[in-house]
Design a protein around this motif. Sequence first.
Motif, PDB file in Angstrom:
ATOM      1  N   UNK A 189       0.837  -1.208   0.000  1.00  0.00           N
ATOM      2  CA  UNK A 189       0.000   0.000   0.000  1.00  0.00           C
ATOM      3  C   UNK A 189       0.867   1.250   0.000  1.00  0.00           C
ATOM      4  N   UNK A 190       1.961   1.218   0.770  1.00  0.00           N
ATOM      5  CA  UNK A 190       2.863   2.384   0.823  1.00  0.00           C
ATOM      6  C   UNK A 190       3.473   2.648  -0.546  1.00  0.00           C
ATOM      7  N   UNK A 191       3.966   1.587  -1.198  1.00  0.00           N
ATOM      8  CA  UNK A 191       4.589   1.738  -2.516  1.00  0.00           C
ATOM      9  C   UNK A 191       3.554   2.209  -3.533  1.00  0.00           C
ATOM     10  N   UNK A 192       2.378   1.591  -3.498  1.00  0.00           N
ATOM     11  CA  UNK A 192       1.331   1.921  -4.461  1.00  0.00           C
ATOM     12  C   UNK A 192       0.904   3.382  -4.339  1.00  0.00           C
ATOM     13  N   UNK A 193       0.751   3.876  -3.105  1.00  0.00           N
ATOM     14  CA  UNK A 193       0.277   5.241  -2.909  1.00  0.00           C
ATOM     15  C   UNK A 193       1.305   6.275  -3.360  1.00  0.00           C
ATOM     16  N   UNK A 247      -6.209  10.008   0.417  1.00  0.00           N
ATOM     17  CA  UNK A 247      -5.207   9.107   0.980  1.00  0.00           C
ATOM     18  C   UNK A 247      -4.044   9.931   1.534  1.00  0.00           C
ATOM     19  N   UNK A 248      -3.357   9.460   2.573  1.00  0.00           N
ATOM     20  CA  UNK A 248      -2.347  10.287   3.254  1.00  0.00           C
ATOM     21  C   UNK A 248      -1.264  10.859   2.341  1.00  0.00           C
ATOM     22  N   UNK A 249      -0.746  10.053   1.409  1.00  0.00           N
ATOM     23  CA  UNK A 249       0.303  10.556   0.527  1.00  0.00           C
ATOM     24  C   UNK A 249      -0.280  11.533  -0.484  1.00  0.00           C
ATOM     25  N   UNK A 250      -1.406  11.181  -1.066  1.00  0.00           N
ATOM     26  CA  UNK A 250      -2.027  12.028  -2.086  1.00  0.00           C
ATOM     27  C   UNK A 250      -2.395  13.394  -1.534  1.00  0.00           C
ATOM     28  N   UNK A 251      -2.904  13.409  -0.307  1.00  0.00           N
ATOM     29  CA  UNK A 251      -3.327  14.677   0.306  1.00  0.00           C
ATOM     30  C   UNK A 251      -2.165  15.476   0.891  1.00  0.00           C
ATOM     31  N   UNK A 299       6.272  11.423   0.463  1.00  0.00           N
ATOM     32  CA  UNK A 299       6.610  10.220  -0.302  1.00  0.00           C
ATOM     33  C   UNK A 299       7.759   9.449   0.349  1.00  0.00           C
ATOM     34  N   UNK A 300       8.816  10.162   0.765  1.00  0.00           N
ATOM     35  CA  UNK A 300       9.949   9.486   1.403  1.00  0.00           C
ATOM     36  C   UNK A 300       9.537   8.830   2.708  1.00  0.00           C
ATOM     37  N   UNK A 301       8.674   9.516   3.448  1.00  0.00           N
ATOM     38  CA  UNK A 301       8.194   8.974   4.728  1.00  0.00           C
ATOM     39  C   UNK A 301       7.394   7.700   4.495  1.00  0.00           C
ATOM     40  N   UNK A 302       6.509   7.704   3.480  1.00  0.00           N
ATOM     41  CA  UNK A 302       5.699   6.523   3.173  1.00  0.00           C
ATOM     42  C   UNK A 302       6.583   5.370   2.728  1.00  0.00           C
ATOM     43  N   UNK A 303       7.596   5.654   1.907  1.00  0.00           N
ATOM     44  CA  UNK A 303       8.501   4.597   1.456  1.00  0.00           C
ATOM     45  C   UNK A 303       9.320   4.039   2.616  1.00  0.00           C
ATOM     46  N   UNK A 304       9.653   4.895   3.580  1.00  0.00           N
ATOM     47  CA  UNK A 304      10.374   4.418   4.764  1.00  0.00           C
ATOM     48  C   UNK A 304       9.503   3.468   5.579  1.00  0.00           C
ATOM     49  N   UNK A 305       8.239   3.843   5.760  1.00  0.00           N
ATOM     50  CA  UNK A 305       7.310   2.956   6.468  1.00  0.00           C
ATOM     51  C   UNK A 305       7.201   1.625   5.735  1.00  0.00           C
ATOM     52  N   UNK A 306       7.043   1.681   4.414  1.00  0.00           N
ATOM     53  CA  UNK A 306       6.943   0.460   3.629  1.00  0.00           C
ATOM     54  C   UNK A 306       8.187  -0.398   3.726  1.00  0.00           C
ATOM     55  N   UNK A 364       6.754  -3.938  -8.843  1.00  0.00           N
ATOM     56  CA  UNK A 364       6.501  -3.631 -10.254  1.00  0.00           C
ATOM     57  C   UNK A 364       5.041  -3.294 -10.524  1.00  0.00           C
ATOM     58  N   UNK A 365       4.127  -3.866  -9.743  1.00  0.00           N
ATOM     59  CA  UNK A 365       2.704  -3.705 -10.051  1.00  0.00           C
ATOM     60  C   UNK A 365       2.239  -2.255 -10.163  1.00  0.00           C
ATOM     61  N   UNK A 366       2.584  -1.365  -9.207  1.00  0.00           N
ATOM     62  CA  UNK A 366       2.044   0.004  -9.309  1.00  0.00           C
ATOM     63  C   UNK A 366       2.384   0.704 -10.628  1.00  0.00           C
TER      64      UNK A 366
END
Length: 305
Positions: A68-72, A88-92, A97-104, A135-137
């Motif tokens: 979900x983190x990568x996809x967003x 969604x948190x990243x979109x809004x 983006x870096x924070x979401x990727x770190x969580x992922x 790769x999916x996203x």
Amino acid sequence: MSTHTAPSARPPRLPLYLDLIRWNRPAGWLLLLWPTLSALWIAGDGFPGWHLLAVFTLGTVLMRSAGCCINDVADREFDRHVKRTAQRPVTSGRVGAKEALTVGAVLAFVAFLLVLTTNPPTIWLSFAALAIAMAYPYAKRHVSMPQAVLGVAFSFGIPMAFSAAQGGKDWALASVPAAVPAHAWWLLVGNLFWVLAYDTEYAMVDRDDDLKIGIQTSAITLGRWDVAAVMGFYVVFLGSWAAIGHALGLGALFLAGIGAAALQVAWHYTLIRDRSRDGCFRAFRENHWVGFAVFAGVAADLALR
């Protein structure tokens, strides 16, 4: 008196992270879990033991959350144009983006630590699973049926379950084919069609928005054949699993589980036949019960052998 306004405090991160990984929407990880557990039970000829059950259950939740983190992050420019995903948190912008990727990355690393408690062939397979998930996203930018890529990603727990239950301790990469029997790969192929079915239902919800922003989905590619194709995908999934299970010696209780899943599929047709957003979204959300019915049939049949 000063008129300076103090900067607003940074919002608490945990609620945002839980929203990021869709914690309040467990249907997503249940869609991955049921076929993985079905494969684990088949590979183990019954209950696989608490260790493997914990590894694959927790690993499924963690990897879906990381996905979900990568996809967003990958879809943040698209998602702001879709009403359902605009907040969604990243979109809004509430999570960077870096924070979401770190969580992922943290979630994926914890999942990898779980895989390290299994065996070498399963560890090798985990790298392939991660690559496909990442790769999916981006597939929807280049592939007319990106749901097929998702189907492989969401089904990769099947060969990993067989490898963990039946594989040895050899670190050679050549040990992987021997650890995964042919019928495990056929189960993956069959499950891929289930993913095509439910994710096409999901894509039907956003078809109008996706056409405007120019991304590719199976719902757009299939056009007016979408409903017929979804039902065909379900038939291939249930038919292939029924045939493989029968060939492996699963009996009446397993087939009863397949039958219960088929009844739900018939109900899904009534939800999606008019292509309403609410009906298609409900069909997608309720799909985990299809997977549960199949798993229940597998587990019950093996328990009473």
